[in-house]
Design a protein around this motif. Structure first.
Motif, PDB file in Angstrom:
ATOM      1  N   CYS A   6       0.868  -1.185   0.000  1.00 51.84           N
ATOM      2  CA  CYS A   6       0.000   0.000   0.000  1.00 51.84           C
ATOM      3  C   CYS A   6       0.896   1.223   0.000  1.00 51.84           C
ATOM      4  O   CYS A   6       1.749   1.372   0.879  1.00 51.84           O
ATOM      5  CB  CYS A   6      -0.889   0.025   1.239  1.00 51.84           C
ATOM      6  N   VAL A   7       0.724   2.064  -0.986  1.00 55.32           N
ATOM      7  CA  VAL A   7       1.591   3.239  -1.089  1.00 55.32           C
ATOM      8  C   VAL A   7       0.760   4.509  -1.177  1.00 55.32           C
ATOM      9  O   VAL A   7      -0.318   4.522  -1.758  1.00 55.32           O
ATOM     10  CB  VAL A   7       2.541   3.165  -2.314  1.00 55.32           C
ATOM     11  N   ASN A  36       5.546   8.316  -0.416  1.00 54.14           N
ATOM     12  CA  ASN A  36       5.836   8.391   1.020  1.00 54.14           C
ATOM     13  C   ASN A  36       7.162   7.670   1.320  1.00 54.14           C
ATOM     14  O   ASN A  36       7.311   6.495   0.981  1.00 54.14           O
ATOM     15  CB  ASN A  36       4.677   7.725   1.776  1.00 54.14           C
ATOM     16  N   ASP A  39       7.067   4.254   2.532  1.00 57.94           N
ATOM     17  CA  ASP A  39       6.542   3.284   1.562  1.00 57.94           C
ATOM     18  C   ASP A  39       7.647   2.837   0.608  1.00 57.94           C
ATOM     19  O   ASP A  39       7.554   1.757   0.016  1.00 57.94           O
ATOM     20  CB  ASP A  39       5.366   3.896   0.789  1.00 57.94           C
ATOM     21  N   LEU A  63      -4.745   4.728  -2.778  1.00 61.89           N
ATOM     22  CA  LEU A  63      -6.001   5.468  -2.816  1.00 61.89           C
ATOM     23  C   LEU A  63      -5.597   6.922  -2.940  1.00 61.89           C
ATOM     24  O   LEU A  63      -4.893   7.445  -2.071  1.00 61.89           O
ATOM     25  CB  LEU A  63      -6.775   5.247  -1.508  1.00 61.89           C
ATOM     26  N   GLY A 119       3.821   1.480   4.900  1.00 63.18           N
ATOM     27  CA  GLY A 119       4.850   2.262   5.566  1.00 63.18           C
ATOM     28  C   GLY A 119       4.499   2.410   7.034  1.00 63.18           C
ATOM     29  O   GLY A 119       3.350   2.225   7.429  1.00 63.18           O
ATOM     30  N   ALA A 122       2.286   7.653   7.119  1.00 60.00           N
ATOM     31  CA  ALA A 122       2.286   8.507   5.939  1.00 60.00           C
ATOM     32  C   ALA A 122       2.783   9.878   6.361  1.00 60.00           C
ATOM     33  O   ALA A 122       2.246  10.458   7.298  1.00 60.00           O
ATOM     34  CB  ALA A 122       0.882   8.598   5.359  1.00 60.00           C
ATOM     35  N   ASP A 125      -0.420  12.807   7.225  1.00 62.73           N
ATOM     36  CA  ASP A 125      -1.238  12.761   8.438  1.00 62.73           C
ATOM     37  C   ASP A 125      -0.469  12.159   9.615  1.00 62.73           C
ATOM     38  O   ASP A 125      -0.890  12.297  10.758  1.00 62.73           O
ATOM     39  CB  ASP A 125      -2.573  12.027   8.204  1.00 62.73           C
ATOM     40  N   GLY A 128      -0.129   6.599  11.282  1.00 62.00           N
ATOM     41  CA  GLY A 128       0.345   5.273  11.671  1.00 62.00           C
ATOM     42  C   GLY A 128      -0.790   4.336  12.034  1.00 62.00           C
ATOM     43  O   GLY A 128      -0.713   3.598  13.013  1.00 62.00           O
ATOM     44  N   GLN A 129      -1.863   4.399  11.279  1.00 62.58           N
ATOM     45  CA  GLN A 129      -3.049   3.608  11.617  1.00 62.58           C
ATOM     46  C   GLN A 129      -3.509   2.647  10.541  1.00 62.58           C
ATOM     47  O   GLN A 129      -4.087   1.599  10.855  1.00 62.58           O
ATOM     48  CB  GLN A 129      -4.226   4.554  11.884  1.00 62.58           C
ATOM     49  N   VAL A 130      -3.304   3.032   9.291  1.00 55.91           N
ATOM     50  CA  VAL A 130      -3.941   2.297   8.194  1.00 55.91           C
ATOM     51  C   VAL A 130      -3.621   0.802   8.232  1.00 55.91           C
ATOM     52  O   VAL A 130      -4.509  -0.035   8.079  1.00 55.91           O
ATOM     53  CB  VAL A 130      -3.564   2.922   6.830  1.00 55.91           C
TER      54      VAL A 130
HETATM   55  N1  AMP Z   1      -4.322   6.587   0.591  1.00 54.41           N
HETATM   56  C1  AMP Z   1      -3.532   5.526   0.766  1.00 54.41           C
HETATM   57  N2  AMP Z   1      -3.299   4.666  -0.243  1.00 54.41           N
HETATM   58  C2  AMP Z   1      -2.514   3.577  -0.065  1.00 54.41           C
HETATM   59  N3  AMP Z   1      -1.875   3.304   1.075  1.00 54.41           N
HETATM   60  C3  AMP Z   1      -2.061   4.136   2.121  1.00 54.41           C
HETATM   61  C4  AMP Z   1      -2.886   5.283   2.024  1.00 54.41           C
HETATM   62  N4  AMP Z   1      -2.866   5.918   3.216  1.00 54.41           N
HETATM   63  C5  AMP Z   1      -2.053   5.198   4.020  1.00 54.41           C
HETATM   64  N5  AMP Z   1      -1.570   4.124   3.360  1.00 54.41           N
HETATM   65  C6  AMP Z   1      -0.614   3.109   3.860  1.00 54.41           C
HETATM   66  O1  AMP Z   1      -0.627   3.105   5.263  1.00 54.41           O
HETATM   67  C7  AMP Z   1       0.621   3.567   5.793  1.00 54.41           C
HETATM   68  C8  AMP Z   1       0.391   4.370   7.042  1.00 54.41           C
HETATM   69  O2  AMP Z   1      -0.415   5.496   6.770  1.00 54.41           O
HETATM   70  P1  AMP Z   1      -1.096   6.349   7.922  1.00 54.41           P
HETATM   71  O3  AMP Z   1      -1.841   5.411   8.779  1.00 54.41           O
HETATM   72  O4  AMP Z   1      -1.974   7.322   7.194  1.00 54.41           O
HETATM   73  O5  AMP Z   1       0.031   7.032   8.639  1.00 54.41           O
HETATM   74  C9  AMP Z   1       1.278   4.312   4.640  1.00 54.41           C
HETATM   75  O6  AMP Z   1       2.682   4.314   4.776  1.00 54.41           O
HETATM   76  C10 AMP Z   1       0.804   3.470   3.459  1.00 54.41           C
HETATM   77  O7  AMP Z   1       1.552   2.282   3.347  1.00 54.41           O
END
Ligand code: AMP
Ligand code: FAD
Lengths: 260, 322
Positions: A6-7, A36, A39, A63, A119, A122, A125, A128-130
């Motif tokens: 997921c990037v 990112n 990523d 996304l 990653g 991101a 934001d 660190g949740q996705v």
């Molecule tokens: N819109 C997105 N599309 C694809 N991967 C995402 C997206 N948002 C977050 N991720 C993945 O989730 C990780 C953590 O994102 P976050 O939880 O937003 O800090 C990122 O490093 C990506 O690997």
């Protein structure tokens, strides 16, 4: 060995963040967008694991709006094979990690995978949740902040080292599983010119919310944004030599700032 | 009055300061506060939380919780949340909290807000201020679901002791083993007593100007003189040169910190480094280049050779601390 990565496309880390007139989101004019940085480690790990196994493929999923295609191309240029681009105006306005993970999970379900990489966070934001939500939705174990990953010979389990406070923990996890990449996991390769050329021809499938059958409803909402107060240059400590300056600094920290 | 459940993290046999901070904040917001503590042989610690606002403390104690592992802790905390039925859950955004928060929120089928630095309460609804873009901007965020799950950056709130005593209740959690797929093979934690960078009150960081792993000793001497709440940090250049482990890196691809005092020695002040330190209360820069960008963000600056300034500074600090 099939992997999904997921990037996300994020502003270059050099970006000086400014806000739009309403103060609801960042002003995007002039922003340079990059993959990112965390990523990059995720993509590199997936490609290395595929190379080590000698078979399989690496699929990127993002996304994001039209411009996010560039982030997919960067990943395809360093060894990923195919990509899925979830691109839907329903997400354009407000999205959050939960809605993002719901959409990603729906797209990932249609793919073949032994490992899913994200990653650590991101660099926009910084949530660190996705990955954790994705793991919950797909009912897969999640190991975060991974700095080392070894797949067993039978490819059924992985031994991973994750960063913890003041040290490391070694964890055994059956595959498939979700991992988040931390700096140090590997050294991402640079894209070669042939790599960049080939990336342009690699298949990218575009999906909408309707294709995936999900709702884009976020769980958390950003109401407004602000910029931190600009830090001003303070006092330069003067003195005849380094020792005099050090003495003056200690005094200032003790008597003026009252911090030591 | 909202019911707030506070997750109190235990490390090395002690409740972490971050737990007292979030309990104090929950109380200050006017909440009905309960706390949850999970670990092995932790029952004896639970009572302390009463002094920081928790009226009731739920203890999940057992050998299966000796080492942190996401799934068992998610199950235990979700179980306690089921008993308390809180409108808000607070966790500290420590390394463990960062792993546990989104996982437990997802288990409860809600979103979470990570790394909050300020909170306001309107009825039962909390609005959180959190940094984005590594601190280059802040967002005011609201959570829609119930409970609202938030992780709170250490050092954002003070610790407030009150004359309370919470009632301790032991909770038995029968783990759903079928969901526990990971096995912790080993845990290696440095013997150092120094706090984590995200929780330290003072950080002394070294950059490329430190010029070698062996010279970090200069920073260690200063840290020791500054006391038990001080620790070492580093720029990416120092980490990439392999003078020090990545766990020490401060900045956009390292830790974001907000100590009372941040001392940067031989660090030029690249935007990615500054992003990680802007919420520090006082920044001190020591650099031989008067043009180094770090000076434009520092409260106190010394233009000089760090090899001369640091030992003298250490000596002076020792005198003051005398
Ligand atoms: N819109 C997105 N599309 C694809 N991967 C995402 C997206 N948002 C977050 N991720 C993945 O989730 C990780 C953590 O994102 P976050 O939880 O937003 O800090 C990122 O490093 C990506 O690997
Ligand atoms: C995606 C991305 C993420 C990044 N993330 C981070 C991050 O998280 N953290 C981070 O720090 N960087 C990060 N960087 C790197 C950042 O851009 C800088 O390269 C880095 O911060 C420089 O480190 P430095 O200040 O130690 O080194 P330099 O910029 O080389 O500065 C060294 C300083 O030491 C001074 N100096 C030398 N000798 C002495 C002496 N004897 N006495 C006093 N002063 C001396 C010099 O005058 C100079 O100002 C990131 C970069 C990218 C692209």
């Amino acid at each position: 060995m099939n992997a999904v990565v997921c990037v996300k496309q994020v502003p270059d880390t050099e970006t000086l963040i400014k806000l739009n007139a309403e103060g609801t989101e960042i002003a995007t004019e002039g922003v340079k967008w990059i993959l990112n940085p965390y990523d990059e480690y995720a993509v590199e790990e997936a490609v290395q694991q595929k190379e080590k196994a000698g078979d399989g493929s690496v699929t990127l999923v993002t996304l994001g709006p039209d411009r996010a295609l560039e982030a997919l191309r960067s990943g395809l240029a360093v060894g990923a094979d195919t990509a899925v681009h979830i691109n839907d105006a329903a997400f354009a306005e407000k999205t959050d990690p939960y809605a993002t993970a719901v959409a990603l999970a729906a797209a990932v379900k249609e793919l073949e995978y032994d490992m899913i990489f994200c990653g650590k966070q991101a660099m926009e934001d910084d949530a660190g949740q996705v990955a954790s939500i994705l793991g919950e939705l797909l009912e897969l174990p999640v190991v975060t902040v991974v700095v080392k990953l070894e797949v067993s010979d039978d490819k059924k389990t992985a031994i991973v080292t994750r960063e913890i406070e003041g040290g490391h923990a070694v964890i055994e996890v059956p595959l498939p599983a979700v991992f988040t990449a931390q700096k140090g996991l590997n050294n991402p390769r640079y894209a070669s010119l042939p790599g960049i050329m080939k990336a342009k021809k690699k298949p990218v499938t575009v999906k909408t919310v309707a294709d995936l059958g999900v709702s884009a409803e976020p769980m958390t909402v950003v109401k407004s944004m602000s910029l931190p107060p600009d830090r001003q240059a303070g006092k330069m400590i003067e003195g005849d030599d380094a020792a005099a300056k050090a003495i003056a600094l200690a005094k200032a920290l003790h008597e003026e700032a009252k911090i030591i | 009055m909202p019911e707030i459940l506070v997750y109190a993290e235990v490390q090395k046999g002690e409740i972490k300061k971050g737990a007292f901070e979030i309990a104090s904040k929950a109380k200050a917001l006017g909440g009905q506060v309960s706390a949850c503590i999970i670990g092995k042989d932790v029952e004896g610690l639970a009572g302390q939380l009463g002094k920081f606002g928790a009226d009731k403390i739920y203890v999940v104690d057992g050998p299966e919780f000796e080492n942190y592992s996401t799934e068992p802790f998610v199950q235990a905390l979700a179980h306690v949340a089921g008993l308390v039925n809180p409108s808000i859950i607070f966790l500290s955004a420590s390394a463990q909290g960062k792993d546990l928060t989104p996982a437990v929120a997802a288990r409860l089928k809600v979103g979470s807000i990570s790394d909050c630095v300020d909170l306001t309460l309107d009825g039962d609804k909390v609005t959180a201020k959190r940094p984005m873009y590594a601190g280059k901007a802040y967002a005011m965020v609201e959570a829609n679901g119930t409970p609202q799950v938030l992780s709170i950056r250490p050092n954002s709130f003070g610790v407030e002791e009150i004359a309370g005593a919470g009632a301790v209740e032991k909770v038995d959690v029968s783990l759903d083993e079928s969901k526990i797929k990971t096995v912790v093979k080993s845990v290696e934690v440095a013997a150092s007593e120094a706090p984590d960078q995200t929780e330290a009150e003072i950080i002394v960081s070294g950059g490329r100007g430190i010029d070698g792993a062996e010279n970090f000793k200069l920073l260690e001497d200063l840290v020791r003189a500054l006391g038990p709440n001080a620790t070492i940090g580093a720029s990416r250049a120092a980490v990439d040169a392999e003078w020090i482990d990545h766990g020490y890196q401060i900045g956009q691809t390292g830790k974001t910190v907000s100590p009372n005092l941040y001392i940067a020695a031989g660090i030029s002040g690249a935007i990615q480094h500054l992003a990680g330190i802007t919420t520090s209360k006082v920044i001190v820069a020591i650099d031989k280049d008067p043009e180094a960008p770090i000076f434009s963000k520092a409260d106190y600056g010394i233009v000089g050779d760090l090899f001369e300034v640091l030992p003298k500074l250490t000596e002076e600090v020792k005198k003051i601390k005398g």
